[in-house]
Design a protein around this motif. Structure first.
Motif, mmCIF file in Angstrom:
data_model
loop_
_atom_site.group_PDB
_atom_site.id
_atom_site.type_symbol
_atom_site.label_atom_id
_atom_site.label_comp_id
_atom_site.label_asym_id
_atom_site.label_seq_id
_atom_site.Cartn_x
_atom_site.Cartn_y
_atom_site.Cartn_z
ATOM 1 N N GLY A 26 -10.685 -15.507 30.672
ATOM 2 C CA GLY A 26 -11.034 -15.113 32.028
ATOM 3 C C GLY A 26 -10.301 -13.895 32.547
ATOM 4 N N LEU A 27 -10.147 -13.850 33.836
ATOM 5 C CA LEU A 27 -9.554 -12.684 34.490
ATOM 6 C C LEU A 27 -8.143 -12.966 34.994
ATOM 7 C CD1 LEU A 27 -12.656 -11.473 36.529
ATOM 8 C CD2 LEU A 27 -11.721 -10.467 34.449
ATOM 9 N N HIS A 28 -7.410 -13.794 34.290
ATOM 10 C CA HIS A 28 -6.030 -14.038 34.719
ATOM 11 C C HIS A 28 -5.129 -12.882 34.296
ATOM 12 C CE1 HIS A 28 -5.433 -15.196 30.544
ATOM 13 N NE2 HIS A 28 -4.133 -15.167 30.770
ATOM 14 N N THR A 29 -3.979 -12.795 34.903
ATOM 15 C CA THR A 29 -3.033 -11.721 34.594
ATOM 16 C C THR A 29 -2.255 -12.095 33.331
ATOM 17 O OG1 THR A 29 -2.803 -11.275 36.942
ATOM 18 C CG2 THR A 29 -1.128 -10.349 35.485
ATOM 19 N N PRO A 30 -2.356 -11.273 32.280
ATOM 20 C CA PRO A 30 -1.634 -11.591 31.043
ATOM 21 C C PRO A 30 -0.140 -11.287 31.190
ATOM 22 C CG PRO A 30 -2.747 -9.492 30.811
ATOM 23 C CD PRO A 30 -3.132 -10.049 32.163
ATOM 24 N N SER A 31 0.638 -11.880 30.314
ATOM 25 C CA SER A 31 2.068 -11.569 30.286
ATOM 26 C C SER A 31 2.250 -10.131 29.805
ATOM 27 C CB SER A 31 2.797 -12.521 29.341
ATOM 28 O OG SER A 31 2.414 -12.263 27.995
ATOM 29 N N ASN A 32 3.416 -9.571 30.063
ATOM 30 C CA ASN A 32 3.711 -8.208 29.593
ATOM 31 C C ASN A 32 3.625 -8.138 28.074
ATOM 32 O OD1 ASN A 32 4.080 -7.246 32.167
ATOM 33 N ND2 ASN A 32 6.304 -7.531 32.139
ATOM 34 N N ILE A 37 0.747 -6.209 23.203
ATOM 35 C CA ILE A 37 0.037 -6.415 21.938
ATOM 36 C C ILE A 37 -1.374 -5.843 22.034
ATOM 37 C CG2 ILE A 37 -0.947 -8.159 20.382
ATOM 38 C CD1 ILE A 37 1.484 -9.935 21.076
ATOM 39 N N PHE A 38 -2.072 -6.153 23.126
ATOM 40 C CA PHE A 38 -3.429 -5.661 23.317
ATOM 41 C C PHE A 38 -3.472 -4.131 23.322
ATOM 42 C CE2 PHE A 38 -7.080 -4.362 25.840
ATOM 43 C CZ PHE A 38 -8.090 -5.083 25.247
ATOM 44 N N LEU A 39 -2.552 -3.523 24.056
ATOM 45 C CA LEU A 39 -2.525 -2.056 24.156
ATOM 46 C C LEU A 39 -2.150 -1.400 22.826
ATOM 47 C CD1 LEU A 39 -0.994 -1.583 27.718
ATOM 48 C CD2 LEU A 39 -3.387 -1.290 26.990
ATOM 49 N N MET A 89 -5.770 -6.495 19.041
ATOM 50 C CA MET A 89 -6.196 -6.626 20.443
ATOM 51 C C MET A 89 -6.504 -8.080 20.789
ATOM 52 S SD MET A 89 -8.530 -3.276 21.341
ATOM 53 C CE MET A 89 -9.763 -3.609 20.116
ATOM 54 N N MET A 90 -7.249 -8.758 19.931
ATOM 55 C CA MET A 90 -7.617 -10.150 20.209
ATOM 56 C C MET A 90 -6.412 -11.078 20.101
ATOM 57 S SD MET A 90 -10.682 -10.220 21.255
ATOM 58 C CE MET A 90 -10.260 -8.699 22.076
ATOM 59 N N LEU A 91 -5.420 -10.710 19.289
ATOM 60 C CA LEU A 91 -4.176 -11.490 19.271
ATOM 61 C C LEU A 91 -3.503 -11.408 20.633
ATOM 62 C CD1 LEU A 91 -2.112 -13.191 17.724
ATOM 63 C CD2 LEU A 91 -1.019 -11.046 17.012
ATOM 64 N N GLY A 92 -3.546 -10.247 21.247
ATOM 65 C CA GLY A 92 -3.007 -10.094 22.594
ATOM 66 C C GLY A 92 -3.720 -10.997 23.583
ATOM 67 N N VAL A 93 -5.036 -11.112 23.425
ATOM 68 C CA VAL A 93 -5.817 -11.998 24.301
ATOM 69 C C VAL A 93 -5.415 -13.454 24.072
ATOM 70 C CG1 VAL A 93 -8.156 -12.848 24.785
ATOM 71 C CG2 VAL A 93 -7.750 -10.392 24.498
ATOM 72 N N VAL A 95 -2.605 -14.656 22.810
ATOM 73 C CA VAL A 95 -1.223 -14.877 23.241
ATOM 74 C C VAL A 95 -1.126 -14.980 24.770
ATOM 75 C CG1 VAL A 95 1.046 -13.730 23.356
ATOM 76 C CG2 VAL A 95 -0.167 -13.879 21.194
ATOM 77 N N SER A 96 -2.066 -14.345 25.460
ATOM 78 C CA SER A 96 -2.012 -14.352 26.928
ATOM 79 C C SER A 96 -2.211 -15.753 27.511
ATOM 80 C CB SER A 96 -3.041 -13.384 27.517
ATOM 81 O OG SER A 96 -4.343 -13.905 27.388
ATOM 82 N N LYS A 97 -2.963 -16.585 26.814
ATOM 83 C CA LYS A 97 -3.227 -17.954 27.276
ATOM 84 C C LYS A 97 -3.599 -18.794 26.056
ATOM 85 C CE LYS A 97 -6.605 -20.290 30.154
ATOM 86 N NZ LYS A 97 -7.806 -20.025 30.948
ATOM 87 N N PRO A 98 -2.617 -19.146 25.233
ATOM 88 C CA PRO A 98 -2.913 -19.831 23.971
ATOM 89 C C PRO A 98 -3.459 -21.250 24.178
ATOM 90 C CG PRO A 98 -0.538 -19.552 24.264
ATOM 91 C CD PRO A 98 -1.200 -18.890 25.419
#
Length: 146
Positions: A26-32, A37-39, A89-93, A95-98
């Motif tokens: 969703g549109l939650h705020t990911p961790s730094n 990782i995504f960037l 990029m998808m690993l960053g996603v 990790v943001s909300k495992p």
């Protein structure tokens, strides 16, 4: 199943798994850390595109008629840097909300990209005699590892 149908199936699965991961998170705020990782994955993808002109690039594993083998930039180290970029990029996603679902979908995405890479390599070996030499010098998807 025909070669092209198989290629389109793999591409479809890739985008389905990416869409599920994005919707799941969703549109939650990911961790730094997740954002970093995504960037990093995005940056690596942009670096890769710099070395592979869009006319040479194909979303399916099928080889374009006038495609040339790229061995500069990220392609110097791995044969499928765009797949690596997508995985990072998808690993960053993830990790943001495992969640268990996100790890399962991410695993299916990994398998799909490895199947795409294998299909593309088989076609490149038929298309170019220099590809076998290139394969010996580079890793498949993960730099210096795999």
């Amino acid at each position: 199943m025909s070669s092209k149908a198989y290629s389109y199936l793999l591409v479809s699965l890739q985008f389905i798994f990416i869409a599920i991961l994005l919707v799941e998170h969703g549109l939650h705020t990911p961790s730094n850390f997740a954002l970093l990782i995504f960037l990093l994955g995005c940056g690596f993808g942009l670096y890769t595109v710099r070395h592979n002109p869009l006319g040479n690039f194909n979303i399916t594993p099928e080889i374009k008629e006038n495609a040339s083998l790229i061995t500069t930039g990220a392609y110097r180290y791995i044969r499928h840097p765009m797949y690596f970029s997508v995985l990072v990029m998808m690993l960053g996603v993830v990790v943001s909300k495992p969640t268990i679902l996100s790890f399962l979908i991410y695993t299916l995405l990994i398998i799909t990209l490895f199947l795409k890479a294998k299909k593309e390599e088989m076609l490149w070996m038929e298309h170019s005699s220099e590809y076998t030499t290139y394969m010996r010098k580079t890793k498949r998807i993960i730099p210096f590892i795999l």
